[in-house]
Scaffold this active site. Structure first.
Site, mmCIF file in Angstrom:
data_model
loop_
_atom_site.group_PDB
_atom_site.id
_atom_site.type_symbol
_atom_site.label_atom_id
_atom_site.label_comp_id
_atom_site.label_asym_id
_atom_site.label_seq_id
_atom_site.Cartn_x
_atom_site.Cartn_y
_atom_site.Cartn_z
ATOM 1 N N HIS A 1 0.855 -1.185 0.000
ATOM 2 C CA HIS A 1 0.000 0.000 0.000
ATOM 3 C C HIS A 1 0.886 1.227 0.000
ATOM 4 C CE1 HIS A 1 -3.334 2.705 0.718
ATOM 5 N NE2 HIS A 1 -2.541 3.334 1.584
ATOM 6 N N LYS B 1 -8.905 -2.429 4.761
ATOM 7 C CA LYS B 1 -9.093 -2.835 3.361
ATOM 8 C C LYS B 1 -7.993 -3.799 2.911
ATOM 9 C CE LYS B 1 -9.463 1.394 1.596
ATOM 10 N NZ LYS B 1 -9.698 2.338 2.710
ATOM 11 N N ARG C 1 -15.683 11.496 7.435
ATOM 12 C CA ARG C 1 -14.414 12.168 7.723
ATOM 13 C C ARG C 1 -14.102 13.217 6.662
ATOM 14 N NH1 ARG C 1 -10.437 7.722 7.374
ATOM 15 N NH2 ARG C 1 -8.919 9.362 7.795
ATOM 16 N N ASP D 1 -15.800 1.216 6.549
ATOM 17 C CA ASP D 1 -14.807 2.184 6.093
ATOM 18 C C ASP D 1 -15.413 3.152 5.085
ATOM 19 O OD1 ASP D 1 -12.065 3.260 5.651
ATOM 20 O OD2 ASP D 1 -12.397 2.413 3.665
ATOM 21 N N SER E 1 -8.485 2.774 8.280
ATOM 22 C CA SER E 1 -9.054 2.797 6.928
ATOM 23 C C SER E 1 -8.184 2.011 5.959
ATOM 24 C CB SER E 1 -9.190 4.248 6.456
ATOM 25 O OG SER E 1 -9.683 4.307 5.131
#
Length: 410
Positions: free
Chosen positions: A82, A187, A168, A161, A183
């Protein structure tokens, strides 16, 4: 469970239990907890933070708010990476097929660009026909045949999420390390991974502006990953100049094609190999050999075809998406290029139409910048510093007027 009491406790710096956090997320996902209460709790978390244990519990609750990708006991190891985003950050398109060459599976769930940072899904969708929304059966089919798949979040994965991020985004609570951690990690862990590498960016073109902030976020994500049973590692990456030589959806795909053939920019190849070696089976030198002889290029084409994309368009993607106005920005004087500010370029590229200010905005696949010169190189007066690809003469002229402010030659 009396939700106002929990909000008050967090507001005053107290700690919520695992059971309370799971109950809150379950109630919010079901619709039993009003959005105004979740917004208040998010703001309390923003100001008061969360302990590592609370952050892990929040991640776990969000992870289990929906479905997870399921794997068999004897399936190959699943790995992924990520990135927290940046300008020209196109590593996923090279990394996933390269790792698939190493015999591991890469079930990569990616996102879209928002603000100045580009999105992997937007880049992929510049390939005609490429489908980023697959169901779980289709995801497994592609993985079984190729070893990698690159898709968007399915409807069943982490619905909490989706709901929480939407709140948010409009309540000023996006830049909270516990909320960012939960978050991102919920995922990624929903992919059923064994290993995860985190590419955390810092600098003018990144969400985290300082190395210290990036380190705090990285530590939070690694701690949560390990707490939830996934081996996690991190690479801190400066994002003060764009990665590679292009920024813009189709332009970045073209650069990735070059890199997949072993002909890409050195900085892009280095980042890909650093990230890949953190989760791969083979050492870095073997991964480099796979990349340079074109193994990953074959995998990428196979994945594109199985996901509905036009493979023949890959090597002519900049002709498929060709901006009407293209112009070079040239060096006004000779000297050392000391600054090619990623943040400044990102805003210019956003204004050209390559990104989105709101989640519902369309993106223009053709626009952006390429042939971006790297800092630390010596340039002569008249050398090309970059090319601008624009939809209109007005946006081209504006870009050429603004870009020199973000470039320095001494």
């Amino acid at each position: 469970m009396h939700i106002p009491t929990l909000i008050e406790r967090k507001r005053d710096g107290g700690v919520l239990s695992d059971e309370e956090i799971h109950a809150v997320i379950a109630a919010f996902t079901r619709g039993d907890m009003p959005e105004y209460q979740m917004s208040s709790l998010a703001m309390a978390i923003f100001f008061r933070g969360m302990t590592p244990e609370e952050t892990a519990a929040l991640t776990d609750a969000m992870l289990h708010s929906g479905t997870m990708l399921a794997w068999n006991e004897h399936d190959p190891m699943r790995v992924d990476k990520h990135s927290t985003g940046g300008i020209g950050d196109k590593t996923s398109l090279v990394l996933a097929p390269l790792l698939a060459c190493d015999g591991v599976w890469v079930p990569m769930i990616s996102g879209r660009g928002l603000g100045i940072t580009g999105g992997t899904l937007d880049k992929l969708e510049s390939i005609p026909g490429f489908r980023t929304q697959l169901n779980e059966v289709e995801i497994h089919n592609v993985i079984d045949q190729v070893g990698c798949v690159m898709v968007g979040q399915t409807a069943g994965i982490c619905p909490a999420d989706k709901k929480l991020y939407a709140l948010r985004d409009v309540t000023g609570t996006v830049p909270s390390i516990p909320l960012i951690t939960a978050s991102i990690m919920s995922k990624k862990l929903a992919e059923g991974l064994n290993r995860l590498v985190l590419d955390v960016k810092y600098g003018s073109g990144a969400f985290m502006k300082t190395e210290e902030q990036a380190h705090q976020l990285a530590q939070s994500m690694v701690t949560v990953g390990r707490a939830l049973g996934v081996r996690s590692s991190v690479r801190l990456s400066a994002m003060n100049e764009p990665t590679g030589e292009s920024a813009g959806n189709a332009l970045e795909v073209a650069e990735c094609v070059r890199c997949l053939k072993g002909e890409g920019p050195q900085d892009l190849e280095d980042i890909v190999l650093d990230l890949a070696s953190a989760v791969a089976v083979s050492p870095r030198v073997d991964l480099q050999e796979m990349l340079r002889r074109g193994d990953a290029w074959v995998k990428f084409q196979q994945m594109v075809e199985l996901q509905g994309g036009n493979v023949e368009a890959l090597e002519k993607i900049t002709s498929v998406h060709r901006a009407p106005f293209i112009a070079e920005l040239k060096a006004p004087a000779s000297g050392m290029l000391t600054r090619m500010d990623a943040g400044g370029l990102g805003y210019v590229i956003l204004e050209l139409g390559a990104g989105r200010s709101k989640a519902a905005d369309p993106v223009d696949f053709a626009v952006g910048c390429d042939q971006i010169a790297k800092t630390g190189t010596h340039v002569h007066a008249g050398d090309v510093l970059l090319r601008v690809h624009a939809r209109t003469k007005r946006t081209l002229d504006h870009a050429l007027d603004v870009l020199p402010q973000h470039i320095e030659i001494i």
